[in-house]
Each structure stands twice: as structure tokens, then as C-alpha cells.
Design a protein around this motif. Structure first.
Motif, PDB file in Angstrom:
ATOM      1  N   THR A   3      -6.255   1.667   3.339  1.00 42.34           N
ATOM      2  CA  THR A   3      -6.177   2.557   2.176  1.00 42.34           C
ATOM      3  C   THR A   3      -6.493   1.765   0.917  1.00 42.34           C
ATOM      4  O   THR A   3      -6.248   0.556   0.855  1.00 42.34           O
ATOM      5  N   HIS A  55       2.804  -0.831   3.854  1.00 39.25           N
ATOM      6  CA  HIS A  55       2.477  -2.167   4.359  1.00 39.25           C
ATOM      7  C   HIS A  55       2.538  -3.163   3.203  1.00 39.25           C
ATOM      8  O   HIS A  55       2.129  -2.839   2.093  1.00 39.25           O
ATOM      9  N   THR A 112      -4.061  -3.576   6.707  1.00 37.27           N
ATOM     10  CA  THR A 112      -3.544  -2.921   7.910  1.00 37.27           C
ATOM     11  C   THR A 112      -4.132  -1.527   8.103  1.00 37.27           C
ATOM     12  O   THR A 112      -4.619  -1.197   9.179  1.00 37.27           O
ATOM     13  N   CYS A 113      -4.123  -0.713   7.039  1.00 41.10           N
ATOM     14  CA  CYS A 113      -4.572   0.674   7.220  1.00 41.10           C
ATOM     15  C   CYS A 113      -5.792   1.022   6.370  1.00 41.10           C
ATOM     16  O   CYS A 113      -6.260   2.159   6.398  1.00 41.10           O
ATOM     17  N   ASN A 127       1.220   3.357   2.135  1.00 44.59           N
ATOM     18  CA  ASN A 127       1.866   3.592   3.427  1.00 44.59           C
ATOM     19  C   ASN A 127       2.957   2.575   3.738  1.00 44.59           C
ATOM     20  O   ASN A 127       3.494   2.554   4.843  1.00 44.59           O
ATOM     21  N   CYS A 171       0.841  -1.190   0.000  1.00 39.49           N
ATOM     22  CA  CYS A 171       0.000   0.000   0.000  1.00 39.49           C
ATOM     23  C   CYS A 171       0.872   1.235   0.000  1.00 39.49           C
ATOM     24  O   CYS A 171       2.090   1.175   0.165  1.00 39.49           O
ATOM     25  N   CYS A 183      -5.833  -2.118   1.810  1.00 45.61           N
ATOM     26  CA  CYS A 183      -4.762  -2.623   2.645  1.00 45.61           C
ATOM     27  C   CYS A 183      -5.361  -3.188   3.922  1.00 45.61           C
ATOM     28  O   CYS A 183      -6.166  -2.524   4.575  1.00 45.61           O
TER      29      CYS A 183
HETATM   30 ZN   LIG Z   1      -1.468   0.004   4.587  1.00 44.49          ZN
END
Ligand SMILES: [Zn+2]
Length: 157
Positions: free
Chosen positions: A129, A107, A126-127, A105, A103, A124
């Protein structure tokens, strides 16, 4: 015209991708290019010793297509070996059995091939996005530009 996804599945990319005959001056060296799916065909048939039917299933192609890829791979290897040519392994039309995504960011996570065909990742994990991309050194359109690049018309890898 974009490239058509062919979904030739590859479970392995050789760690060494260049082979050069000893004692041949660079200026005289001829090179053949073995695609990654051709290398995979040889691996499945000649190293894993699977039947062509199974090999085709592993790569998500028909048995006759597999036979053609294998024949081409063997012909190239024989040409290189007997005629003293270098072998470069790169490119081709294939998908990894497991694909790594990243992503914007930073990840990273892996998506199995089967999952990706049916439900390509959109977010993503994790976040959350939606600015994500496959990380693949040979991707025809991705990479090298940093994150955030998106295509119109949805996913097209
Ligand atoms: Zn992410």
C-alpha cells in the motif's frame, strides 16, 4: 509556511524525559526544556566522548552548529542543576537515525536515515500500500488521527 527539514540526526532518545529536583513544591518549580538534539549533543560529546567534528558528522550538522547546540544544552543543564529547575526533554528539530514507518494496514518497518534521505519509502514492503506514514510521537503533523493521511506535494518530513 511548513517547517524546513533540518536533518539533525539523533541516534538515541532518552528513556526518561523528565527530571525534577527533590523538595521543591510544584507551584514554585521552574522548568527548562531540553530539546532531543541537545540531549543527543551531550550524549555524543560528554558520554561517547567524541570530537566535535565527529559529533557534527553523527548528527549531520556542521561542527560550528554542533558547538552551538552543545553550548545551549550545557547552559540549560547548568541552569537546572544550580538553580533547582526541572528538566523536560522533548521536541526539537531532528530526525532519528532509524525511522519506523507504519502502513494503513498496521505493518511496521524501520528505514535507516541514509536510505530515507535518498529514497524515502513509498510503499509498504509487506502489502504494497502507498498509504504509509512515519510513526513518531513528536511528529508535528502526523499521528493521533489513524492511518490514511497523506500530504500533497510529496513527502515533507
Ligand atoms: Zn502494509
Amino acid at each position: 509556511m511548513g517547517r524546513q527539514p533540518l536533518w539533525r540526526r539523533v541516534g538515541f532518545v532518552p528513556p526518561i524525559t523528565y527530571f525534577k529536583p527533590a523538595g521543591v513544591p510544584l507551584a514554585q518549580l521552574q522548568e527548562i526544556c531540553l530539546s532531543v538534539e541537545e540531549a543527543e549533543a551531550i550524549r555524543l560529546k560528554d558520554i561517547e566522548k567524541l570530537e566535535q567534528e565527529e559529533c557534527g558528522q553523527m548528527m549531520n550538522i556542521s561542527r560550528t552548529t554542533f558547538a552551538r547546540v552543545l553550548a545551549s544544552a550545557r547552559q540549560k543543564m547548568a541552569d537546572a542543576l544550580l538553580n533547582g529547575k526541572a528538566i523536560r526533554i522533548e521536541g526539537g528539530d531532528f530526525e532519528m537515525a532509524l525511522r519506523r514507518f507504519r502502513c494503513v494496514n498496521g505493518h511496521e518497518w524501520d528505514v535507516p536515515f541514509e536510505v530515507m534521505i535518498n529514497t524515502p519509502p513509498q510503499l509498504c514492503p509487506t502489502c504494497n500500500t502507498s498509504t504509509i506514514m512515519p510513526t513518531w510521537p513528536w511528529g508535528p503533523d502526523w499521528g493521533g488521527r489513524g492511518g490514511g493521511r497523506r500530504r500533497r506535494g510529496g513527502h515533507n518530513w
